[in-house]
Scaffold this active site. Sequence first.
Site, PDB file in Angstrom:
ATOM      1  N   SER A   1      -0.782  12.025  -1.094  1.00 38.20           N
ATOM      2  CA  SER A   1      -1.167  10.744  -1.829  1.00 38.20           C
ATOM      3  C   SER A   1      -1.594   9.751  -1.198  1.00 38.20           C
ATOM      4  O   SER A   1      -1.113   9.347  -0.096  1.00 38.20           O
ATOM      5  CB  SER A   1      -0.410  10.360  -2.947  1.00 38.20           C
ATOM      6  OG  SER A   1      -0.607   9.195  -3.584  1.00 38.20           O
TER       7      SER A   1
ATOM      8  N   TYR B   1       8.492   7.189  -4.811  1.00 38.75           N
ATOM      9  CA  TYR B   1       7.287   8.294  -4.834  1.00 38.75           C
ATOM     10  C   TYR B   1       6.660   8.530  -3.479  1.00 38.75           C
ATOM     11  O   TYR B   1       6.669   9.412  -3.049  1.00 38.75           O
ATOM     12  CB  TYR B   1       6.611   8.120  -6.015  1.00 38.75           C
ATOM     13  CG  TYR B   1       5.451   9.091  -6.143  1.00 38.75           C
ATOM     14  CD1 TYR B   1       5.506  10.359  -6.400  1.00 38.75           C
ATOM     15  CD2 TYR B   1       4.094   8.524  -5.782  1.00 38.75           C
ATOM     16  CE1 TYR B   1       4.453  11.214  -6.203  1.00 38.75           C
ATOM     17  CE2 TYR B   1       2.982   9.311  -5.741  1.00 38.75           C
ATOM     18  CZ  TYR B   1       3.081  10.520  -5.872  1.00 38.75           C
ATOM     19  OH  TYR B   1       1.983  11.393  -5.748  1.00 38.75           O
TER      20      TYR B   1
ATOM     21  N   LYS C   1       6.677  11.468  -0.507  1.00 36.45           N
ATOM     22  CA  LYS C   1       5.476  12.012  -0.035  1.00 36.45           C
ATOM     23  C   LYS C   1       5.010  11.946   1.597  1.00 36.45           C
ATOM     24  O   LYS C   1       4.974  12.844   2.382  1.00 36.45           O
ATOM     25  CB  LYS C   1       3.997  11.438  -0.413  1.00 36.45           C
ATOM     26  CG  LYS C   1       4.041  11.756  -2.018  1.00 36.45           C
ATOM     27  CD  LYS C   1       3.520  13.142  -2.020  1.00 36.45           C
ATOM     28  CE  LYS C   1       3.494  13.786  -3.500  1.00 36.45           C
ATOM     29  NZ  LYS C   1       3.164  15.223  -3.785  1.00 36.45           N
TER      30      LYS C   1
HETATM   31  C1  WQD Z   1      -5.973   2.459 -11.692  1.00 33.37           C
HETATM   32  C2  WQD Z   1      -6.329   0.911 -11.891  1.00 33.37           C
HETATM   33  C3  WQD Z   1      -4.695  -0.432 -12.592  1.00 33.37           C
HETATM   34  C4  WQD Z   1      -3.687   1.430 -16.469  1.00 33.37           C
HETATM   35  C5  WQD Z   1      -1.506   5.817  -9.135  1.00 33.37           C
HETATM   36  C6  WQD Z   1      -0.576   5.976  -8.241  1.00 33.37           C
HETATM   37  C7  WQD Z   1      -1.133   7.072  -7.130  1.00 33.37           C
HETATM   38  C8  WQD Z   1      -1.837   8.165  -7.559  1.00 33.37           C
HETATM   39  C9  WQD Z   1      -2.777   7.751  -8.708  1.00 33.37           C
HETATM   40  C10 WQD Z   1      -0.486  10.098  -7.504  1.00 33.37           C
HETATM   41  C11 WQD Z   1      -5.401   0.110 -11.542  1.00 33.37           C
HETATM   42  C12 WQD Z   1      -5.594  -0.508 -13.689  1.00 33.37           C
HETATM   43  C13 WQD Z   1      -4.274   1.155 -15.183  1.00 33.37           C
HETATM   44  C14 WQD Z   1      -3.909   0.433 -17.390  1.00 33.37           C
HETATM   45  C15 WQD Z   1      -5.189  -0.689 -16.167  1.00 33.37           C
HETATM   46  N1  WQD Z   1      -0.976   9.124  -8.213  1.00 33.37           N
HETATM   47  N2  WQD Z   1      -5.024   0.086 -15.118  1.00 33.37           N
HETATM   48  N3  WQD Z   1      -4.545  -0.457 -17.336  1.00 33.37           N
HETATM   49  O1  WQD Z   1      -2.371   2.770  -9.728  1.00 33.37           O
HETATM   50  O2  WQD Z   1      -4.394   3.333  -8.466  1.00 33.37           O
HETATM   51  O3  WQD Z   1      -2.492   5.000  -8.476  1.00 33.37           O
HETATM   52  O4  WQD Z   1      -2.028   7.127  -9.796  1.00 33.37           O
HETATM   53  O5  WQD Z   1      -0.384  10.304  -6.314  1.00 33.37           O
HETATM   54  O6  WQD Z   1       0.104   7.431  -6.213  1.00 33.37           O
HETATM   55  O7  WQD Z   1       0.008   5.059  -7.666  1.00 33.37           O
HETATM   56  O8  WQD Z   1      -3.976   4.513 -10.536  1.00 33.37           O
HETATM   57  O9  WQD Z   1      -4.793   4.958 -12.591  1.00 33.37           O
HETATM   58  O10 WQD Z   1      -2.636   3.899 -12.639  1.00 33.37           O
HETATM   59  O11 WQD Z   1      -4.632   2.395 -12.141  1.00 33.37           O
HETATM   60  O12 WQD Z   1      -5.771  -2.005 -15.970  1.00 33.37           O
HETATM   61  O13 WQD Z   1      -3.633   0.864 -18.572  1.00 33.37           O
HETATM   62  O14 WQD Z   1      -6.477   0.681 -13.256  1.00 33.37           O
HETATM   63  O15 WQD Z   1      -4.223  -1.665 -12.473  1.00 33.37           O
HETATM   64  O16 WQD Z   1      -6.208  -1.249 -11.009  1.00 33.37           O
HETATM   65  P1  WQD Z   1      -3.359   3.866  -9.236  1.00 33.37           P
HETATM   66  P2  WQD Z   1      -3.915   3.751 -12.006  1.00 33.37           P
END
Ligand code: WQD
Length: 368
Positions: free
Chosen positions: A129, A153, A157
């Site tokens: 990841s 997490y 990895k």
């Molecule tokens: C994306 C953007 C949030 C939810 C995570 C893991 C990473 C990978 C993918 C596995 C950010 C914003 C989110 C919401 C929002 N997984 N957001 N409202 O955090 O980049 O990555 O998932 O490996 O390891 O850390 O992805 O989809 O949670 O967030 O505004 O309800 O959307 O703040 O900017 P993230 P995400």
Amino acid sequence: MTLNKPHVLLTGGAGYIGSHTYVALVEAGYQPVILDDFSNSHPVVLDRLQHLTGQRVVCERGDVLHTGLVTEVLQRHGCVAAIHFAGLKAVGESVEQPLRYYRTNVGGLVSLLQAMETADCRSVVFSSSATVYGDPAHIPVTEQSPCMPESPYAHTKLVCENILASLKGADPSWRVGVLRYFNPVGAHPSGLIGEDPSGAPNNLMPYVTQVAVGKRAKLRVFGNDYATPDGTGVRDYLHVSDLAEGHVAAVRALLAREQSFTVNLGTGEGTSVLGVLDAFERASGQPIPFEFAPRRAGDVAKYFADVSMAEDLLGWRATRSIDDMCRDSWRWQQNNPDGYRTAGNAPTSPVHSLRAGVASPALTGGVV
Ligand code: WQD
């Protein structure tokens, strides 16, 4: 006939990325073999895979920590490679339950590798990841960027990547492909398979689709004061079908060459949260209610991948746009408002009849 096709074990193959990779492998002429304990997946996916591929699905129910079972499955199917998807993936949960994450993710990999060694199968693709980079100082993020994981997490990895490097160092006959995913979203264009989170989604796209289908009132946009063009977080969203094809390219490269590799899989383009909302509104033709909320702990402002190494080493690059991702996520959610548990989705697969941890020929349809 599957007899002459190279068989590839997919641990966690009934999950979101595993199921899409199953389809891509069949299309590329491989015979995937799923090993899944169904702790975070649903047997209905097997019916969908059968429908999509036009052939019986090869699936064994069991836990990757059960090394003897994994060995037996690898040997019985004559697997030439394995892709290790099985694992826990919720960043927040890993902070609460670090031991569970280390046991499942690190212990699971060690168990798989021991089984592979016994079965004399030494080509492995590992689901890593972009979270291993932490908060990167330079963007786009290259594979040489320092790894500074922040959550348990992310640490699991990186520990797994290090285990694979040690193993390769001790025995050069191992071929190891490490794939660092950025933000996988979207679904198969058929609308038959997709992401099926249990409970409230942690990630952006499934939350947006659940708002769109009326399951949740509004999206909370975490932070609008980041140093990005519109103030919201920027990520490298990647269509899960592109990601699946990246796994096929990785398996092909490992089997064709002696070389091991660690590559980023992303599109190389960043999209903000508001950018995703715009694209989703275009795809679905409906407004998505949202409100701005404080920044989410642990989030970074912006990152996206340098994808040149994947292109150079694997001949792979993402082809699907953010509009494609939104359109396909929306189709999946509309067709399956409650995911695989949607009424009328009763599984016809015999997987229910199996005891966890016991391999059963009952599920090894269409094989050997
Ligand atoms: C994306 C953007 C949030 C939810 C995570 C893991 C990473 C990978 C993918 C596995 C950010 C914003 C989110 C919401 C929002 N997984 N957001 N409202 O955090 O980049 O990555 O998932 O490996 O390891 O850390 O992805 O989809 O949670 O967030 O505004 O309800 O959307 O703040 O900017 P993230 P995400």
